[in-house]
Design a protein around this motif. Structure first.
Motif, PDB file in Angstrom:
ATOM      1  N   ARG A 161       0.815  -1.228   0.000  1.00  0.00           N
ATOM      2  CA  ARG A 161       0.000   0.000   0.000  1.00  0.00           C
ATOM      3  C   ARG A 161       0.846   1.274   0.000  1.00  0.00           C
ATOM      4  O   ARG A 161       0.450   2.288   0.564  1.00  0.00           O
ATOM      5  CB  ARG A 161      -0.956   0.031   1.185  1.00  0.00           C
ATOM      6  CG  ARG A 161      -1.866  -1.145   1.291  1.00  0.00           C
ATOM      7  CD  ARG A 161      -2.978  -1.001   0.328  1.00  0.00           C
ATOM      8  NE  ARG A 161      -3.899  -2.116   0.505  1.00  0.00           N
ATOM      9  CZ  ARG A 161      -4.738  -2.480  -0.400  1.00  0.00           C
ATOM     10  NH1 ARG A 161      -4.791  -1.845  -1.535  1.00  0.00           N
ATOM     11  NH2 ARG A 161      -5.533  -3.484  -0.195  1.00  0.00           N
ATOM     12  N   SER A 167      -0.946   4.126  -2.003  1.00  0.00           N
ATOM     13  CA  SER A 167      -2.108   4.648  -1.275  1.00  0.00           C
ATOM     14  C   SER A 167      -1.660   5.567  -0.149  1.00  0.00           C
ATOM     15  O   SER A 167      -2.245   6.639   0.057  1.00  0.00           O
ATOM     16  CB  SER A 167      -2.930   3.495  -0.703  1.00  0.00           C
ATOM     17  OG  SER A 167      -3.365   2.645  -1.729  1.00  0.00           O
ATOM     18  N   TYR A 212      -0.467   8.826  -1.647  1.00  0.00           N
ATOM     19  CA  TYR A 212      -1.598   9.696  -1.989  1.00  0.00           C
ATOM     20  C   TYR A 212      -2.194  10.332  -0.729  1.00  0.00           C
ATOM     21  O   TYR A 212      -2.575  11.501  -0.739  1.00  0.00           O
ATOM     22  CB  TYR A 212      -2.681   8.913  -2.738  1.00  0.00           C
ATOM     23  CG  TYR A 212      -2.446   8.811  -4.215  1.00  0.00           C
ATOM     24  CD1 TYR A 212      -2.476   9.942  -5.027  1.00  0.00           C
ATOM     25  CD2 TYR A 212      -2.219   7.585  -4.823  1.00  0.00           C
ATOM     26  CE1 TYR A 212      -2.274   9.851  -6.385  1.00  0.00           C
ATOM     27  CE2 TYR A 212      -2.019   7.476  -6.179  1.00  0.00           C
ATOM     28  CZ  TYR A 212      -2.038   8.619  -6.952  1.00  0.00           C
ATOM     29  OH  TYR A 212      -1.828   8.528  -8.314  1.00  0.00           O
TER      30      TYR A 212
END
Length: 185
Positions: free
Chosen positions: A119, A122, A125
């Protein structure tokens, strides 16, 4: 009937019956791709550090000026008197607290994006979204402070340059993450 390889070998004058003419094999070298997650995480950590450092230095300076009873003056270049109302001062304080919370969360998300194997994008972001949120809060604080004292050119120019710098870094980081491709896990 002779094959083209045998004809080519006999024209050479070599004694081998078959000579295989292979195309040259090129092995595609893997070019290292830039690590976009690392770059975005570094940007988030940098801006979180700048916010925390500037808040700490600003609080220390404000405390020292208040403690030593240094008077402000409208003609002064650095120690101008701000005319914030009580409501505007409460809003600036609340926004400052929110900006520090965003800085702490963006630093945590950036460190996790750097340290974890899954991840990563993610979390990058998330760190970038928190960074952009912190920059928007910074712009709101700058707006309130400049409305309170519109003649303060030094801080007006400083705020404008820093907001443009932060916006450019945010846009570059976002585009970098969009163009980054998939994680290599």
């Amino acid at each position: 009937m002779e094959s083209p390889q045998k004809k080519a070998a006999s024209m050479d004058g070599s004694k081998s019956k078959t000579t295989a003419h292979l195309l040259p094999v090129t092995v595609a070298k893997k070019t290292p791709r830039p690590d976009h997650v690392r770059w975005v995480s570094a940007w988030a950590l940098f801006t979180a550090s700048v916010f925390a450092f500037s808040f700490a230095v600003g609080s220390a300076i404000a405390y020292a000026l208040d403690h030593f009873h240094v008077a402000c003056s409208q003609s002064s270049f650095f120690l101008r008197c701000d005319q914030l109302t009580d409501a505007a001062e409460a809003v600036v304080n609340a926004l400052g607290t929110g900006m520090l919370c965003c800085a702490a969360l963006q630093a945590a998300a950036a460190v996790l994006a750097l340290r974890l194997r899954c991840r990563r994008r993610s979390l990058a972001y998330l760190a970038l979204a928190l960074t952009i949120g912190g920059h928007c809060i910074y712009a709101a604080i700058a707006h309130l402070l400049l409305v309170a004292d519109p003649g303060d050119l030094f801080f007006g120019i400083s705020f404008a340059v820093s907001i443009v710098f932060f916006a450019a870094g945010d846009i570059i980081s976002f585009v970098s993450l969009l163009r980054g491709g998939e994680d290599e896990e």
